[in-house]
Design a protein around this motif. Structure first.
Motif, PDB file in Angstrom:
ATOM      1  N   ALA A   1      22.369  18.326  41.828  1.00 36.05           N
ATOM      2  CA  ALA A   1      22.133  17.251  40.872  1.00 36.05           C
ATOM      3  C   ALA A   1      20.663  16.875  40.895  1.00 36.05           C
ATOM      4  O   ALA A   1      19.963  17.101  41.884  1.00 36.05           O
ATOM      5  N   VAL A   2      20.206  16.260  39.798  1.00 39.10           N
ATOM      6  CA  VAL A   2      18.815  15.848  39.677  1.00 39.10           C
ATOM      7  C   VAL A   2      18.736  14.333  39.511  1.00 39.10           C
ATOM      8  O   VAL A   2      19.587  13.715  38.868  1.00 39.10           O
ATOM      9  N   ASP A   3      17.711  13.750  40.100  1.00 41.08           N
ATOM     10  CA  ASP A   3      17.457  12.310  40.005  1.00 41.08           C
ATOM     11  C   ASP A   3      16.157  12.101  39.253  1.00 41.08           C
ATOM     12  O   ASP A   3      15.071  12.364  39.796  1.00 41.08           O
ATOM     13  N   TRP A   4      16.234  11.596  38.011  1.00 40.22           N
ATOM     14  CA  TRP A   4      15.034  11.384  37.209  1.00 40.22           C
ATOM     15  C   TRP A   4      14.125  10.315  37.810  1.00 40.22           C
ATOM     16  O   TRP A   4      12.937  10.270  37.500  1.00 40.22           O
ATOM     17  N   ALA A   5      14.669   9.449  38.675  1.00 43.15           N
ATOM     18  CA  ALA A   5      13.849   8.410  39.305  1.00 43.15           C
ATOM     19  C   ALA A   5      13.128   8.920  40.542  1.00 43.15           C
ATOM     20  O   ALA A   5      12.402   8.148  41.179  1.00 43.15           O
ATOM     21  N   ASN A   6      13.375  10.183  40.900  1.00 41.48           N
ATOM     22  CA  ASN A   6      12.626  10.844  41.970  1.00 41.48           C
ATOM     23  C   ASN A   6      12.785  10.174  43.329  1.00 41.48           C
ATOM     24  O   ASN A   6      11.855  10.151  44.142  1.00 41.48           O
ATOM     25  N   ARG A   7      13.974   9.674  43.585  1.00 41.93           N
ATOM     26  CA  ARG A   7      14.282   9.157  44.916  1.00 41.93           C
ATOM     27  C   ARG A   7      14.858  10.281  45.774  1.00 41.93           C
ATOM     28  O   ARG A   7      15.114  11.372  45.284  1.00 41.93           O
ATOM     29  N   VAL A   8      15.053  10.032  47.019  1.00 34.60           N
ATOM     30  CA  VAL A   8      15.725  10.965  47.922  1.00 34.60           C
ATOM     31  C   VAL A   8      16.827  10.149  48.590  1.00 34.60           C
ATOM     32  O   VAL A   8      16.623   9.525  49.633  1.00 34.60           O
ATOM     33  N   VAL A   9      17.992  10.173  47.948  1.00 31.59           N
ATOM     34  CA  VAL A   9      19.067   9.258  48.323  1.00 31.59           C
ATOM     35  C   VAL A   9      20.393   9.986  48.413  1.00 31.59           C
ATOM     36  O   VAL A   9      20.543  11.103  47.904  1.00 31.59           O
ATOM     37  N   ASP A  10      21.374   9.313  49.026  1.00 31.46           N
ATOM     38  CA  ASP A  10      22.681   9.937  49.242  1.00 31.46           C
ATOM     39  C   ASP A  10      23.773   9.371  48.331  1.00 31.46           C
ATOM     40  O   ASP A  10      24.937   9.687  48.518  1.00 31.46           O
ATOM     41  N   ASP A  11      23.400   8.571  47.375  1.00 30.67           N
ATOM     42  CA  ASP A  11      24.367   7.908  46.498  1.00 30.67           C
ATOM     43  C   ASP A  11      24.561   8.730  45.234  1.00 30.67           C
ATOM     44  O   ASP A  11      23.627   8.938  44.459  1.00 30.67           O
ATOM     45  N   THR A  12      25.807   9.181  44.993  1.00 33.71           N
ATOM     46  CA  THR A  12      26.070  10.001  43.813  1.00 33.71           C
ATOM     47  C   THR A  12      25.711   9.272  42.517  1.00 33.71           C
ATOM     48  O   THR A  12      25.351   9.901  41.528  1.00 33.71           O
ATOM     49  N   ARG A  13      25.791   7.950  42.535  1.00 35.42           N
ATOM     50  CA  ARG A  13      25.532   7.181  41.315  1.00 35.42           C
ATOM     51  C   ARG A  13      24.074   7.197  40.901  1.00 35.42           C
ATOM     52  O   ARG A  13      23.738   6.815  39.777  1.00 35.42           O
ATOM     53  N   GLN A  14      23.201   7.609  41.794  1.00 33.86           N
ATOM     54  CA  GLN A  14      21.769   7.629  41.490  1.00 33.86           C
ATOM     55  C   GLN A  14      21.317   8.944  40.867  1.00 33.86           C
ATOM     56  O   GLN A  14      20.138   9.099  40.563  1.00 33.86           O
ATOM     57  N   TYR A  15      22.209   9.885  40.718  1.00 35.09           N
ATOM     58  CA  TYR A  15      21.867  11.189  40.146  1.00 35.09           C
ATOM     59  C   TYR A  15      22.339  11.265  38.705  1.00 35.09           C
ATOM     60  O   TYR A  15      23.391  10.707  38.359  1.00 35.09           O
ATOM     61  N   HIS A  16      21.580  11.977  37.880  1.00 30.94           N
ATOM     62  CA  HIS A  16      21.763  11.853  36.446  1.00 30.94           C
ATOM     63  C   HIS A  16      22.383  13.066  35.774  1.00 30.94           C
ATOM     64  O   HIS A  16      23.047  12.935  34.754  1.00 30.94           O
ATOM     65  N   VAL A  17      22.142  14.242  36.315  1.00 33.71           N
ATOM     66  CA  VAL A  17      22.689  15.464  35.735  1.00 33.71           C
ATOM     67  C   VAL A  17      23.252  16.309  36.864  1.00 33.71           C
ATOM     68  O   VAL A  17      22.624  16.430  37.923  1.00 33.71           O
ATOM     69  N   TRP A  18      24.434  16.890  36.608  1.00 36.65           N
ATOM     70  CA  TRP A  18      25.142  17.669  37.625  1.00 36.65           C
ATOM     71  C   TRP A  18      25.440  19.066  37.122  1.00 36.65           C
ATOM     72  O   TRP A  18      25.658  19.277  35.912  1.00 36.65           O
ATOM     73  N   GLY A  19      25.490  20.001  38.062  1.00 37.96           N
ATOM     74  CA  GLY A  19      25.968  21.330  37.741  1.00 37.96           C
ATOM     75  C   GLY A  19      27.483  21.374  37.783  1.00 37.96           C
ATOM     76  O   GLY A  19      28.147  20.359  38.057  1.00 37.96           O
ATOM     77  N   GLN A  20      28.036  22.555  37.549  1.00 39.48           N
ATOM     78  CA  GLN A  20      29.492  22.706  37.485  1.00 39.48           C
ATOM     79  C   GLN A  20      30.120  22.975  38.844  1.00 39.48           C
ATOM     80  O   GLN A  20      31.339  22.896  38.980  1.00 39.48           O
ATOM     81  N   GLY A  21      29.303  23.302  39.808  1.00 40.27           N
ATOM     82  CA  GLY A  21      29.780  23.516  41.168  1.00 40.27           C
ATOM     83  C   GLY A  21      30.052  24.974  41.495  1.00 40.27           C
ATOM     84  O   GLY A  21      30.292  25.797  40.615  1.00 40.27           O
TER      85      GLY A  21
ATOM     86  N   GLY B   1      19.406  16.976  44.698  1.00 40.60           N
ATOM     87  CA  GLY B   1      20.357  16.782  45.784  1.00 40.60           C
ATOM     88  C   GLY B   1      21.475  17.804  45.745  1.00 40.60           C
ATOM     89  O   GLY B   1      21.767  18.378  44.695  1.00 40.60           O
ATOM     90  N   TRP B   2      22.085  18.021  46.903  1.00 43.39           N
ATOM     91  CA  TRP B   2      23.312  18.818  47.014  1.00 43.39           C
ATOM     92  C   TRP B   2      24.418  17.883  47.508  1.00 43.39           C
ATOM     93  O   TRP B   2      24.219  17.087  48.429  1.00 43.39           O
ATOM     94  N   PHE B   3      25.575  18.046  46.900  1.00 39.30           N
ATOM     95  CA  PHE B   3      26.765  17.289  47.275  1.00 39.30           C
ATOM     96  C   PHE B   3      27.925  18.255  47.384  1.00 39.30           C
ATOM     97  O   PHE B   3      27.828  19.407  46.952  1.00 39.30           O
ATOM     98  N   ARG B   4      29.023  17.793  47.947  1.00 45.56           N
ATOM     99  CA  ARG B   4      30.217  18.631  48.022  1.00 45.56           C
ATOM    100  C   ARG B   4      31.451  17.776  47.878  1.00 45.56           C
ATOM    101  O   ARG B   4      31.440  16.571  48.168  1.00 45.56           O
ATOM    102  N   GLN B   5      32.523  18.443  47.438  1.00 49.65           N
ATOM    103  CA  GLN B   5      33.794  17.740  47.267  1.00 49.65           C
ATOM    104  C   GLN B   5      34.928  18.646  47.691  1.00 49.65           C
ATOM    105  O   GLN B   5      35.123  19.715  47.106  1.00 49.65           O
ATOM    106  N   ALA B   6      35.650  18.203  48.707  1.00 50.65           N
ATOM    107  CA  ALA B   6      36.823  18.922  49.188  1.00 50.65           C
ATOM    108  C   ALA B   6      38.058  18.412  48.452  1.00 50.65           C
ATOM    109  O   ALA B   6      38.061  17.281  47.948  1.00 50.65           O
ATOM    110  N   PRO B   7      39.120  19.210  48.387  1.00 49.80           N
ATOM    111  CA  PRO B   7      40.331  18.772  47.694  1.00 49.80           C
ATOM    112  C   PRO B   7      40.861  17.449  48.223  1.00 49.80           C
ATOM    113  O   PRO B   7      40.985  17.261  49.437  1.00 49.80           O
ATOM    114  N   GLY B   8      41.123  16.520  47.314  1.00 53.54           N
ATOM    115  CA  GLY B   8      41.672  15.234  47.702  1.00 53.54           C
ATOM    116  C   GLY B   8      40.685  14.261  48.298  1.00 53.54           C
ATOM    117  O   GLY B   8      41.076  13.171  48.728  1.00 53.54           O
TER     118      GLY B   8
END
Length: 124
Positions: A97-117, A35-42
């Motif tokens: 991020a990678v999801d070891w459970a191999n879902r295709v979801v939008d919930d950050t809590r379902q992803y297990h490993v993240w990059g630094q951005g 998955g790809w996610f993003r975070q803006a300031p605040g």
């Protein structure tokens, strides 16, 4: 253990394009959804796009649908995010991020490993 490293961010004018890459190492990458996610300031981290292990299932946030394209090159252990028609509101740090459970979801809590951005800044 998997390490994810994002690259390709930068400064671009509104209407421009960028291509982000996420390189994975340390485990068989091709068997898992990403998955790809993003975070803006605040703001909270938000979902952008996700792709299944074989690219048969792809899911986009409404805010990027039609402008962004997620893809993967399993032979290269890499997932990509092509971003076109960029808007100032796309400005954020982008994470993969990678999801070891191999879902295709939008919930950050379902992803297990993240990059630094990687920072993406879209100017007016």
């Amino acid at each position: 253990q998997v390490h994810l490293v994002e690259s390709g961010g930068g400064l671009v004018q509104a209407g421009g394009s960028l291509r982000l890459s996420c390189a994975a190492s340390g485990r068989t990458f091709s068997s898992y959804s990403m998955g790809w996610f993003r975070q803006a300031p605040g703001k909270e981290r938000e979902f952008v796009a996700a792709i299944s292990w074989d690219a048969s299932n792809i899911y986009y946030a409404d805010s990027v649908k039609g402008r962004f394209t997620i893809s993967r090159g399993n032979a290269k252990n890499t997932v990509y995010l092509q971003m076109n028609s960029l808007k100032p509101e796309d400005t954020a740090v982008y994470f993969c991020a990678v999801d070891w459970a191999n879902r295709v979801v939008d919930d950050t809590r379902q992803y297990h490993v993240w990059g630094q951005g990687t920072q993406v800044t879209v100017s007016t």
